[in-house]
Design an enzyme around this catalytic site. Structure first.
Site, short mmCIF file in Angstrom:
data_model
loop_
_atom_site.label_atom_id
_atom_site.label_comp_id
_atom_site.label_asym_id
_atom_site.label_seq_id
_atom_site.Cartn_x
_atom_site.Cartn_y
_atom_site.Cartn_z
N ASP A 3 -40.09 -22.90 50.52
CA ASP A 3 -40.93 -23.92 49.90
C ASP A 3 -40.10 -25.21 49.81
O ASP A 3 -38.97 -25.24 50.30
CB ASP A 3 -41.38 -23.44 48.50
CG ASP A 3 -42.72 -24.01 48.08
OD1 ASP A 3 -42.96 -25.23 48.32
OD2 ASP A 3 -43.54 -23.27 47.52
N ARG A 26 -37.79 2.90 54.64
CA ARG A 26 -38.52 4.15 54.86
C ARG A 26 -37.62 5.31 55.26
O ARG A 26 -38.02 6.47 55.12
CB ARG A 26 -39.63 3.90 55.89
CG ARG A 26 -40.80 3.13 55.28
CD ARG A 26 -41.69 2.49 56.31
NE ARG A 26 -41.04 1.33 56.92
CZ ARG A 26 -41.65 0.49 57.76
NH1 ARG A 26 -42.91 0.69 58.08
NH2 ARG A 26 -41.00 -0.54 58.26
N LYS A 49 -33.22 -2.80 46.20
CA LYS A 49 -33.95 -4.01 46.60
C LYS A 49 -35.35 -3.96 46.01
O LYS A 49 -36.09 -2.98 46.19
CB LYS A 49 -34.03 -4.10 48.12
CG LYS A 49 -34.80 -5.32 48.62
CD LYS A 49 -34.64 -5.47 50.11
CE LYS A 49 -35.81 -4.97 50.90
NZ LYS A 49 -37.01 -5.81 50.86
N ASP A 71 -35.75 -9.52 46.84
CA ASP A 71 -36.02 -10.01 48.20
C ASP A 71 -37.39 -10.68 48.25
O ASP A 71 -38.37 -10.07 48.67
CB ASP A 71 -35.96 -8.81 49.16
CG ASP A 71 -36.12 -9.22 50.62
OD1 ASP A 71 -35.82 -10.38 50.95
OD2 ASP A 71 -36.54 -8.37 51.42
N LYS A 77 -37.77 -13.76 49.77
CA LYS A 77 -37.78 -14.59 50.98
C LYS A 77 -38.48 -15.93 50.72
O LYS A 77 -39.47 -16.30 51.37
CB LYS A 77 -38.46 -13.86 52.14
CG LYS A 77 -37.78 -12.58 52.55
CD LYS A 77 -38.41 -11.97 53.79
CE LYS A 77 -37.73 -10.71 54.23
NZ LYS A 77 -37.89 -9.56 53.32
N THR A 89 -36.57 -8.82 61.33
CA THR A 89 -36.25 -7.72 62.26
C THR A 89 -37.51 -7.09 62.87
O THR A 89 -37.41 -6.27 63.77
CB THR A 89 -35.43 -6.63 61.53
OG1 THR A 89 -36.00 -6.40 60.24
CG2 THR A 89 -34.00 -7.08 61.35
O1 C5P Z 1 -38.74 0.65 55.83
P1 C5P Z 1 -37.78 -0.30 56.48
O2 C5P Z 1 -36.38 0.24 56.63
O3 C5P Z 1 -38.30 -0.88 57.77
O4 C5P Z 1 -37.67 -1.48 55.42
C1 C5P Z 1 -36.91 -2.61 55.64
C2 C5P Z 1 -36.86 -3.40 54.38
O5 C5P Z 1 -36.05 -4.54 54.66
C3 C5P Z 1 -38.21 -3.92 53.91
O6 C5P Z 1 -38.18 -3.91 52.47
C4 C5P Z 1 -38.29 -5.31 54.43
O7 C5P Z 1 -38.99 -6.19 53.58
C5 C5P Z 1 -36.81 -5.72 54.47
N1 C5P Z 1 -36.45 -6.73 55.45
C6 C5P Z 1 -36.65 -6.60 56.79
N2 C5P Z 1 -36.32 -7.60 57.67
C7 C5P Z 1 -35.76 -8.70 57.23
C8 C5P Z 1 -35.52 -8.85 55.86
C9 C5P Z 1 -35.86 -7.83 54.98
O8 C5P Z 1 -37.14 -5.55 57.23
N3 C5P Z 1 -35.39 -9.65 58.08
#
Ligand code: C5P
Length: 244
Positions: free
Chosen positions: A79, A223, A47, A74, A76, A130
């Site tokens: 617009d 992470r 991603k 990604d 998002k 999330t």
């Molecule tokens: O580090 P972590 O596991 O929290 O990262 C989650 C990844 O998923 C990030 O790149 C974030 O931008 C993406 N994401 C998210 N929630 C969403 C859509 C994408 O955390 N609804």
């Protein structure tokens, strides 16, 4: 950097088995490519989010494709339909496999995105981030605490009506969305954590096996991998949990 392996890009993702996607949330191209080299064959889908894309631009997508990896861009998008369609045509031309718009941009925007993205690039509609819970999402929509699940389902209906290939939701709502929509909407689940980990800024988290049990098609691993002392070992630990 040496080519990492054979291309999987001509094979559409299987619907039945979950596909892990590692989020290259890095401020520069070199750091991202270091992780790709480190993970090798254990990860074939990456991603690229707003941080890396802002720093490195389309070159990073092109390079990942040259390495034989599939790319989830990604950004998002949210617009007016005409602007989103224009961005989608560029995304399609880069050979991106999956990309995102916010479902709250409305049905016409989702339809415009899907049409411009074409058959090879799946548009997924983000429902409720999330990082939001009932209280923080309540601040967005007003009226105190908000029922996140109800909103996710409402936005899933909109995404489906607009022709999106799938939605982005948390593991908390994935099972319900799967029950309502069956195989017609693919589910991409971020906020994935191993049991020993901190949730950090995520509010609605799920383990890899929990996401699979809830019906996820794709898991986004951020992470859990990128902040691990040993990213390759963390990746293996996730893979072991996905196919015990
Ligand atoms: O580090 P972590 O596991 O929290 O990262 C989650 C990844 O998923 C990030 O790149 C974030 O931008 C993406 N994401 C998210 N929630 C969403 C859509 C994408 O955390 N609804």
């Amino acid at each position: 950097m040496a080519r990492i392996g054979a291309s999987v890009s001509d094979t559409p993702p299987a619907r039945s088995s979950v596909i892990p996607i590692v989020a290259l949330d890095y401020p520069d191209f070199a750091s991202a490519l270091r992780l790709v080299a480190l993970l090798g064959e254990s990860c074939r889908f990456y991603k690229v989010g707003s941080e890396l894309f802002t720093a490195a631009g389309p070159d990073v997508v092109v390079r990942l494709r040259e390495e034989g990896c599939d790319v989830f861009l990604d950004l998002k998008l949210h617009d007016i339909p005409n602007t989103v369609a224009g961005a989608m045509r560029r995304i399609r031309d880069m050979g991106v496999r999956i990309t995102t718009v916010h479902a709250s941009g409305g049905r016409a925007m989702i339809e415009a995105a899907v049409e411009a993205a074409g058959a090879e690039c799946g548009v997924f509609a983000v429902t409720i981030l999330t990082s939001l819970d009932e209280s923080s999402f309540g601040e967005v929509v007003g009226g105190g605490r908000a029922d996140v699940t109800t909103w996710v389902l409402r936005l899933a209906v909109l995404a489906s009506a607009g022709g999106a290939r799938g939605i982005v939701c948390s593991g908390d709502e994935a099972r319900l969305v799967r029950e309502r929509f069956g195989p017609n909407l693919e589910l991409l689940v971020p906020g994935v954590r191993l049991p020993s980990e901190s949730s950090a800024d995520q509010a609605r988290i799920v383990t890899p096996e929990g996401a699979v049990a809830a019906g996820a098609n794709y898991l986004v691993l951020g992470r859990t991998i990128t902040a691990a002392a040993n990213p390759a070992a963390a990746m293996q630990s996730v893979l072991d949990r996905l196919s015990p």
